[in-house]
Design an enzyme around this catalytic site. Structure first.
Site: not given
Length: 362
Positions: A162, A164
């Site tokens: 991922d 963020d």
């Protein structure tokens, strides 16, 4: 039969022993007591069992030692403890192992990381799960892996991350919203979405609508002025790449940022959401389908198939509820500094330190 003695920092056994003695976090020592030394200790205290020796040490010397026995020929595992520098915390971990009849064959320590070779009937995944509440309470990371972990660095593999609050320390959409004076409003929606309390697609659509009219040049300002890589991110990626691994980024954030990090970090793949921009302004919309939990899972499965990488050789790392599907299907799924529900459901959780700690599990 394996016998372990956990000796506190200020304690010396009354007789010299020849058994292996390992330093522990906090200045203690762990004795891997041989049958001969166990016999000599029983003889010294006039006891028939090690349990009686433990009681005599308590009565005569006022010291409560943890002494336990386990099966020597059981399956072996590695336990990784991150952020444990205190003896009392290490003692609690050993007491949990004792309750599970898990023996310790070896201990090695370095700042911030203690590694133990364990033997016992419980499997690594079960032990990690059982130790999770203790890990949360002590505020240390505890991960138990098989002796030959899967995945491992001996073969090529795939890392999918991922972006963020995982690869980077920020939530990009929150930082963009700050330039409109609505960061607090958007960040509250982001938080609920990452906790799994709001539908990701609906919340994403709503947050992007709030950005309507913002000058697209703000995206570059956010990248230049706000975005910070997570500690250990480059070390993790370069470490895996050096062993022939593929590395990728799949994000519910924006392609403006994922494209940048794909090039900057030499990633093999990135996927994100494309903001719609007309006449240099954000329209409040996006182009194409939203990258959600299902998309992330499919990206991991598809890329592993494309590059002929077995799923046992894959790692997925994320922090939010929309990362859980890829975390659960990966060979090693890691919740990194994650929301409580994600930590609870993920096979592994790293809540302290940098991303490069994942390398220690391989």
């Amino acid at each position: 039969m394996l016998s372990n003695f956990l000796l506190p920092p200020d304690y010396e056994l009354p007789i010299p022993v020849n058994s292996p003695l390992f330093a522990t976090p906090g200045g203690g020592r762990l004795l891997l007591c041989s049958t001969h030394d166990a016999y000599r200790l029983r003889e010294h205290y006039g006891c028939a069992t090690l349990e009686a020796v433990q009681m005599q040490i308590n009565l005569q010397e006022g010291k409560r030692l943890d002494i336990w026995q386990s099966e020597l020929d059981a399956a072996h595992m590695n336990a990784h403890i991150f952020g444990c520098d205190d003896f009392s915390a290490f003692k609690e971990i050993c007491e949990s192992l004792m309750l599970e009849r898990i023996g310790v064959l070896q201990v090695s320590t370095q700042p911030g990381h203690c590694r133990m070779l364990l033997t016992g009937s419980a499997d690594a995944t079960t032990m990690t799960t059982r130790l999770r509440p203790l890990s949360e309470r002590l505020k240390v990371d505890i991960a138990v892996t098989a002796l030959k972990p899967s995945p491992n660095l001996a073969e090529p593999g795939l890392l999918l991350m991922d972006m963020d609050s995982t690869l980077i320390q920020n939530e990009c959409i929150d930082e963009i919203a700050d330039f409109m004076g609505i960061k607090e409003q958007v960040a509250a929606i982001t938080q609920l979405s990452m906790e799994g309390k709001l539908d990701f697609v609906a919340s994403f659509t709503e947050r992007v609508k709030l950005l309507k009219g913002l000058d697209a040049s703000v995206l570059q300002r956010v990248l230049d002025e706000r975005i910070v890589l997570t500690d250990g991110a480059e070390a993790l990626i370069k470490g895996l790449q050096a062993h022939g691994w593929k590395t990728g980024l799949v994000s519910g954030g924006f392609t403006f940022f994922t494209d940048y990090f794909e090039e900057k970090l030499g990633l093999d793949f990135s996927q994100g959401n494309q903001l719609e921009i007309v006449d240099g302004k954000l329209t409040g919309g996006f182009i194409g389908e939203i990258v959600d939990a299902r998309s992330k899972r499919e990206a991991l499965l598809n890329k592993a198939k494309e590059w002929n990488i077995p799923m046992t050789q894959t790692i997925a790392i994320g922090d939010g509820a929309n990362d859980l599907q890829m975390i659960e299907v990966a060979g090693m799924g890691i919740a990194f500094h994650a929301k409580p529900r994600v930590r609870e459901l993920a096979p592994y959780a790293l809540s302290y330190g940098g991303l490069d700690r994942a390398l220690d599990l391989l």
